[in-house]
Design a protein around this motif. Structure first.
Motif, PDB file in Angstrom:
ATOM      1  N   ILE A   1       7.436   2.847  -5.500  1.00 16.30           N
ATOM      2  CA  ILE A   1       6.901   4.182  -5.980  1.00 16.30           C
ATOM      3  C   ILE A   1       5.605   4.009  -6.182  1.00 16.30           C
ATOM      4  N   CYS A   2       5.019   4.976  -5.775  1.00 19.59           N
ATOM      5  CA  CYS A   2       3.511   5.046  -6.110  1.00 19.59           C
ATOM      6  C   CYS A   2       2.944   5.464  -7.300  1.00 19.59           C
ATOM      7  N   ARG A   3       2.448   4.642  -8.420  1.00 19.40           N
ATOM      8  CA  ARG A   3       1.941   5.320  -9.623  1.00 19.40           C
ATOM      9  C   ARG A   3       0.804   6.348  -9.699  1.00 19.40           C
ATOM     10  N   ASN A   4       0.035   6.439  -8.469  1.00 18.49           N
ATOM     11  CA  ASN A   4      -0.878   7.343  -8.434  1.00 18.49           C
ATOM     12  C   ASN A   4      -0.592   8.773  -8.034  1.00 18.49           C
ATOM     13  N   CYS A   5       0.282   8.806  -6.642  1.00 17.73           N
ATOM     14  CA  CYS A   5       0.550   9.887  -6.196  1.00 17.73           C
ATOM     15  C   CYS A   5       2.095  10.550  -6.335  1.00 17.73           C
ATOM     16  N   GLY A   6       2.912   9.191  -6.684  1.00 17.84           N
ATOM     17  CA  GLY A   6       4.214   9.767  -7.105  1.00 17.84           C
ATOM     18  C   GLY A   6       5.323   9.442  -5.832  1.00 17.84           C
TER      19      GLY A   6
ATOM     20  N   PHE B   1       1.036  -0.987  -0.097  1.00 23.19           N
ATOM     21  CA  PHE B   1      -0.006   0.102  -0.198  1.00 23.19           C
ATOM     22  C   PHE B   1       1.072   1.195  -0.018  1.00 23.19           C
ATOM     23  N   CYS B   2       0.302   2.157  -0.877  1.00 25.77           N
ATOM     24  CA  CYS B   2       1.163   3.417  -0.725  1.00 25.77           C
ATOM     25  C   CYS B   2       0.749   4.117   0.720  1.00 25.77           C
ATOM     26  N   PRO B   3       2.028   4.468   1.795  1.00 21.06           N
ATOM     27  CA  PRO B   3       1.850   5.411   2.796  1.00 21.06           C
ATOM     28  C   PRO B   3       1.011   6.502   2.572  1.00 21.06           C
ATOM     29  N   ALA B   4       1.069   7.218   1.467  1.00 18.73           N
ATOM     30  CA  ALA B   4       0.472   8.620   1.381  1.00 18.73           C
ATOM     31  C   ALA B   4      -0.891   8.495   0.791  1.00 18.73           C
ATOM     32  N   CYS B   5      -1.280   7.706  -0.223  1.00 22.83           N
ATOM     33  CA  CYS B   5      -2.610   7.847  -0.813  1.00 22.83           C
ATOM     34  C   CYS B   5      -3.230   6.528  -0.586  1.00 22.83           C
ATOM     35  N   ALA B   6      -2.735   5.368  -0.132  1.00 23.95           N
ATOM     36  CA  ALA B   6      -3.251   4.422   0.043  1.00 23.95           C
ATOM     37  C   ALA B   6      -3.662   3.526  -1.108  1.00 23.95           C
ATOM     38  N   HIS B   7      -2.986   3.837  -2.269  1.00 24.87           N
ATOM     39  CA  HIS B   7      -3.056   3.223  -3.429  1.00 24.87           C
ATOM     40  C   HIS B   7      -2.511   1.746  -3.595  1.00 24.87           C
ATOM     41  N   LEU B   8      -3.177   0.712  -3.931  1.00 29.80           N
ATOM     42  CA  LEU B   8      -2.702  -0.511  -4.168  1.00 29.80           C
ATOM     43  C   LEU B   8      -2.432  -1.020  -5.571  1.00 29.80           C
TER      44      LEU B   8
HETATM   45 ZN   LIG Z   1       0.271   7.016  -3.365  1.00 27.45          ZN
END
Ligand SMILES: [Zn+2]
Length: 325
Positions: free
Chosen positions: A251-256, A234-241
């Motif tokens: 790296i998060c492809r949603n928020c970078g 999980f992304c720690p910033a935006c919870a994207h998975l």
């Molecule tokens: Zn994110």
């Protein structure tokens, strides 16, 4: 003085992980949410006690939170808060329920009334009597003097009112805001000290040693299968998975956002939901890693203890903890 601090139970932590990992459309998801809600608010209720427990009349009182021990007949019991002094013990059971509450005089059940509607919240009066009895048996089994043990149900929701609050009921039940007065009144009874100083110190040590955390498996409890869990980090910033691997991090492809340590929380999810050992193959599957080499790199970066060699190598998570504050 706090001898054992208040922590979320393994059951609550496991349900929190399950909320993240079981897809919301899963037919059992609402049951997980319901059970999680119960424990989550229970924990809030226990924490609501803590401020009022700083007003202890007897500075020598020892406080133990969330203690789970076994009586001589192998029955485990868990006490929200246990207070011990050299002359007496006191078990506190917090109830975080709002509204117009009543203790049914025939069944002892805690009931919330809303118009004609009645909702049950267990039987805390009988439960606390049982705990007093079990703790007395425990003291005897471990050769401690027979301390008198009291019990109090503490209503911890600020929007709770009590219907039919008879004087005899109010000996057993109190509101959290009144807890300091209640503790003072109990302490004023001047119990004879039964524990000398070394025995008093020994008691909390033995209790902590005998504490056995609850075990809880969502696979057994809800009949959920491993393959149904949501995988990845999980992304720690935006919870994207899921996050993607990049330069030994994520790296998060949603928020970078880029993180080197994002997987630690997910490894804790794995431990709570799946178990205390992990292999290269399992970490690849759970974290959606592209190759055995990436998995090896990640495993060695965490310096986990391990046993076995090559493909049979198992990494041990018994002592792995991740509790971001
Ligand atoms: Zn994110």
């Amino acid at each position: 003085m706090i001898k054992k601090s208040r922590e979320k139970s393994v059951r609550l932590l496991t349900l929190e992980a399950a909320i993240r990992r079981v897809p919301p459309e899963h037919p059992k998801y609402h049951l997980i949410e319901k059970e999680h809600g119960k424990l989550h608010y229970g924990f809030i209720g226990e924490k609501a006690l803590d401020y009022f427990l700083t007003f202890l009349p007897n500075k020598n009182t020892q406080l133990l939170h969330g203690l789970r021990i076994e009586d001589p007949l192998n029955r485990f019991f868990q006490m929200d808060t246990l207070l011990i002094t050299p002359g007496y013990g006191l078990i506190l059971d917090s109830k975080y329920v709002s509204g117009a509450l009543e203790f049914d005089q025939t069944t002892n059940h805690l009931i919330r009334r809303r118009g004609e509607e009645r909702e049950k919240f267990g039987d805390p009066l009988s439960q606390i009597e049982r705990q007093k009895y079990q703790f007395t048996l425990w003291l005897d089994k471990h050769n401690f003097p027979p301390l008198p043990i009291g019990g109090q149900i503490v209503l911890t929701h600020s929007n709770a009112t009590l219907i039919n609050a008879t004087p005899s009921l109010m000996k057993k039940v109190t509101f959290h805001t009144n807890l300091p007065n209640k503790l003072q009144a109990i302490d004023n009874q001047k119990f004879q000290p039964l524990l000398d100083n070394p025995t008093y110190k020994k008691l909390s040590k033995v209790l902590i040693k005998k504490h056995t955390p609850d075990e809880f498996s969502i696979f057994n409890h809800f009949g959920i299968h491993y393959h149904e869990l949501r995988k990845g980090v999980f992304c720690p910033a935006c919870a994207h998975l899921p996050m993607s691997q990049k330069h030994g991090g994520w790296i998060c492809r949603n928020c970078g956002v880029y993180s080197k340590t994002a997987h630690l929380k997910d490894l804790m999810d794995y431990k709570l939901l799946v178990g205390n050992t992990i292999t290269n193959k399992m970490i690849r599957d759970f974290f959606l890693l592209p190759s055995p080499n990436v998995a090896s790199y990640l495993l060695s970066s965490m310096s986990l203890p391990a046993k076995g060699t090559h493909k049979g190598r198992k990494y041990l998570l018994d002592h792995f903890q991740y509790n971001p504050k």
